[in-house]
Design a protein around this motif. Sequence first.
Motif, mmCIF file in Angstrom:
data_model
loop_
_atom_site.group_PDB
_atom_site.id
_atom_site.type_symbol
_atom_site.label_atom_id
_atom_site.label_comp_id
_atom_site.label_asym_id
_atom_site.label_seq_id
_atom_site.Cartn_x
_atom_site.Cartn_y
_atom_site.Cartn_z
ATOM 1 N N LEU A 98 46.877 35.102 30.205
ATOM 2 C CA LEU A 98 47.057 33.884 31.004
ATOM 3 C C LEU A 98 48.484 33.359 30.892
ATOM 4 O O LEU A 98 49.099 32.986 31.893
ATOM 5 C CB LEU A 98 46.063 32.802 30.549
ATOM 6 C CG LEU A 98 46.069 31.533 31.396
ATOM 7 C CD1 LEU A 98 45.485 31.801 32.779
ATOM 8 C CD2 LEU A 98 45.304 30.418 30.701
ATOM 9 N N ASP A 99 49.025 33.361 29.660
ATOM 10 C CA ASP A 99 50.367 32.807 29.478
ATOM 11 C C ASP A 99 51.461 33.783 29.894
ATOM 12 O O ASP A 99 52.526 33.373 30.354
ATOM 13 C CB ASP A 99 50.557 32.348 28.029
ATOM 14 C CG ASP A 99 49.776 31.065 27.770
ATOM 15 O OD1 ASP A 99 49.799 30.177 28.642
ATOM 16 O OD2 ASP A 99 49.108 30.970 26.723
ATOM 17 N N ALA A 102 51.488 32.926 33.471
ATOM 18 C CA ALA A 102 51.988 31.557 33.698
ATOM 19 C C ALA A 102 53.504 31.501 33.525
ATOM 20 O O ALA A 102 54.189 30.728 34.205
ATOM 21 C CB ALA A 102 51.298 30.588 32.741
ATOM 22 N N GLY A 113 50.104 22.811 32.709
ATOM 23 C CA GLY A 113 48.719 22.810 33.219
ATOM 24 C C GLY A 113 48.629 23.510 34.556
ATOM 25 O O GLY A 113 47.754 24.360 34.780
ATOM 26 N N GLU A 114 49.555 23.177 35.422
ATOM 27 C CA GLU A 114 49.575 23.767 36.766
ATOM 28 C C GLU A 114 49.935 25.258 36.691
ATOM 29 O O GLU A 114 49.373 26.082 37.419
ATOM 30 C CB GLU A 114 50.581 22.989 37.634
ATOM 31 C CG GLU A 114 50.800 23.541 39.029
ATOM 32 C CD GLU A 114 49.594 23.401 39.945
ATOM 33 O OE1 GLU A 114 48.608 22.743 39.535
ATOM 34 O OE2 GLU A 114 49.635 23.973 41.051
ATOM 35 N N ARG A 115 50.863 25.597 35.765
ATOM 36 C CA ARG A 115 51.211 27.017 35.605
ATOM 37 C C ARG A 115 49.978 27.820 35.214
ATOM 38 O O ARG A 115 49.726 28.904 35.742
ATOM 39 C CB ARG A 115 52.281 27.194 34.510
ATOM 40 C CG ARG A 115 53.658 26.726 34.904
ATOM 41 C CD ARG A 115 54.768 27.472 34.162
ATOM 42 N NE ARG A 115 54.767 27.355 32.709
ATOM 43 C CZ ARG A 115 55.323 26.335 32.037
ATOM 44 N NH1 ARG A 115 55.890 25.337 32.681
ATOM 45 N NH2 ARG A 115 55.295 26.309 30.721
ATOM 46 N N ARG A 116 49.191 27.278 34.273
ATOM 47 C CA ARG A 116 48.006 28.008 33.811
ATOM 48 C C ARG A 116 46.941 28.079 34.894
ATOM 49 O O ARG A 116 46.260 29.096 35.045
ATOM 50 C CB ARG A 116 47.437 27.340 32.564
ATOM 51 C CG ARG A 116 48.311 27.610 31.352
ATOM 52 C CD ARG A 116 47.597 27.232 30.084
ATOM 53 N NE ARG A 116 48.289 27.752 28.923
ATOM 54 C CZ ARG A 116 48.359 27.109 27.752
ATOM 55 N NH1 ARG A 116 47.768 25.932 27.601
ATOM 56 N NH2 ARG A 116 48.999 27.660 26.743
ATOM 57 N N ARG A 117 46.796 26.996 35.655
ATOM 58 C CA ARG A 117 45.808 26.997 36.732
ATOM 59 C C ARG A 117 46.151 28.083 37.756
ATOM 60 O O ARG A 117 45.307 28.870 38.173
ATOM 61 C CB ARG A 117 45.770 25.617 37.397
ATOM 62 C CG ARG A 117 44.507 25.364 38.223
ATOM 63 C CD ARG A 117 44.602 24.079 39.031
ATOM 64 N NE ARG A 117 45.706 24.093 39.990
ATOM 65 C CZ ARG A 117 45.752 24.818 41.093
ATOM 66 N NH1 ARG A 117 44.744 25.604 41.399
ATOM 67 N NH2 ARG A 117 46.798 24.779 41.891
ATOM 68 N N ARG A 118 47.435 28.138 38.080
ATOM 69 C CA ARG A 118 47.855 29.136 39.073
ATOM 70 C C ARG A 118 47.818 30.549 38.496
ATOM 71 O O ARG A 118 47.575 31.523 39.212
ATOM 72 C CB ARG A 118 49.232 28.777 39.623
ATOM 73 C CG ARG A 118 49.108 27.585 40.592
ATOM 74 C CD ARG A 118 50.412 27.004 41.002
ATOM 75 N NE ARG A 118 51.254 27.925 41.757
ATOM 76 C CZ ARG A 118 52.457 27.588 42.236
ATOM 77 N NH1 ARG A 118 52.940 26.371 42.033
ATOM 78 N NH2 ARG A 118 53.172 28.468 42.902
ATOM 79 N N GLU A 120 45.599 31.620 36.381
ATOM 80 C CA GLU A 120 44.204 32.047 36.447
ATOM 81 C C GLU A 120 43.868 32.529 37.857
ATOM 82 O O GLU A 120 43.236 33.573 38.033
ATOM 83 C CB GLU A 120 43.281 30.889 36.026
ATOM 84 C CG GLU A 120 41.841 31.339 35.895
ATOM 85 C CD GLU A 120 40.942 30.291 35.228
ATOM 86 O OE1 GLU A 120 41.467 29.305 34.666
ATOM 87 O OE2 GLU A 120 39.722 30.484 35.290
ATOM 88 N N ALA A 121 44.333 31.788 38.852
ATOM 89 C CA ALA A 121 44.080 32.192 40.246
ATOM 90 C C ALA A 121 44.737 33.544 40.533
ATOM 91 O O ALA A 121 44.134 34.423 41.171
ATOM 92 C CB ALA A 121 44.604 31.121 41.202
ATOM 93 N N GLU A 124 42.745 36.273 38.959
ATOM 94 C CA GLU A 124 41.531 36.560 39.721
ATOM 95 C C GLU A 124 41.869 37.426 40.927
ATOM 96 O O GLU A 124 41.143 38.354 41.263
ATOM 97 C CB GLU A 124 40.838 35.256 40.136
ATOM 98 C CG GLU A 124 39.824 34.851 39.076
ATOM 99 C CD GLU A 124 39.460 33.382 39.098
ATOM 100 O OE1 GLU A 124 39.649 32.727 40.145
ATOM 101 O OE2 GLU A 124 38.980 32.903 38.050
#
Length: 226
Positions: A98-99, A102, A113-118, A120-121, A124
């Motif tokens: 994830l990182d 990110a 937070g936004e880096r990790r959210r993106r 994850e997307a 996927e």
Amino acid sequence: MIDLVDVTKVYPGGVHALAGVSLSVAAGELVAVVGPSGSGKSTMLNMLGTLDRPTSGRVVIDGYDVSQLSDRKLSALRAHRLGFVFQQFHLAPGVPTLDNVADGLLYAGVGLGERRRRAEAALERVGLGHRLDHEPNELSGGEKQRVAIARAVIGDPALLLADEPTGNLDTAAGQGVVALLRDLHAGGTTVVVITHDRELAEGLDRRVHMRDGRIVEDSATMLRVG
Ligand code: ADP
Ligand code: ADP
């Protein structure tokens, strides 16, 4: 979108890696660069990616002559417009998937937070939503390359440059990576990929063939030189 205009590159020591290369890549293209080892493929890709400067000639991106841009503008252009994938993956060891992904947004001015959210997307999107906590040494080669691709595209680059992305992968994993590049291309990303893989190259719309620092054949223009 990106033009090389009569680009030469002479390395210190005198190797003429590029001897007058002109190439136009339009938005939406999927281009294979092929040719023997030492023919200048990586050097040309580095020019397209502004990772290195030509000895002479011009690199023009979105109408801007790269040599006229300040270092700041050039970094911004790289961060917002370009994504890179290499044969050796270049993932940070000991860092969870994830990182690793990110971090592709580290210079884009996006909070953690936004880096990790993106991230994850993006994971996927490359079929690795179930590998967020794994470190690189817990992944297969094909998975590593998909992580590297997720990192390269997390900023939604207009142009993805890939240098032998299947070079370290077995056939099945390589096919997975090729399918992914095709998906990204179908989604609107322009892709330039160096490959020794004949099958991969033959499946792509445009093939640029290099030899001795020159483009000797380009299927888009039917250019054919000696
Ligand atoms: P490939 O053939 O897969 O493109 P190379 O072995 O030519 O890879 O190059 C791998 C790396 O080594 C590149 O970063 C390239 O710039 C560098 N390199 C290649 N040849 C030389 C050289 N003669 N001197 C210094 N660095 C080199
Ligand atoms: P390819 O990617 O087709 O294998 P390269 O662009 O890596 O070709 O290399 C083209 C030529 O430039 C080769 O002769 C290589 O040894 C040389 N070369 C590449 N990188 C460097 C470098 N950093 N320093 C000196 N020579 C280099």
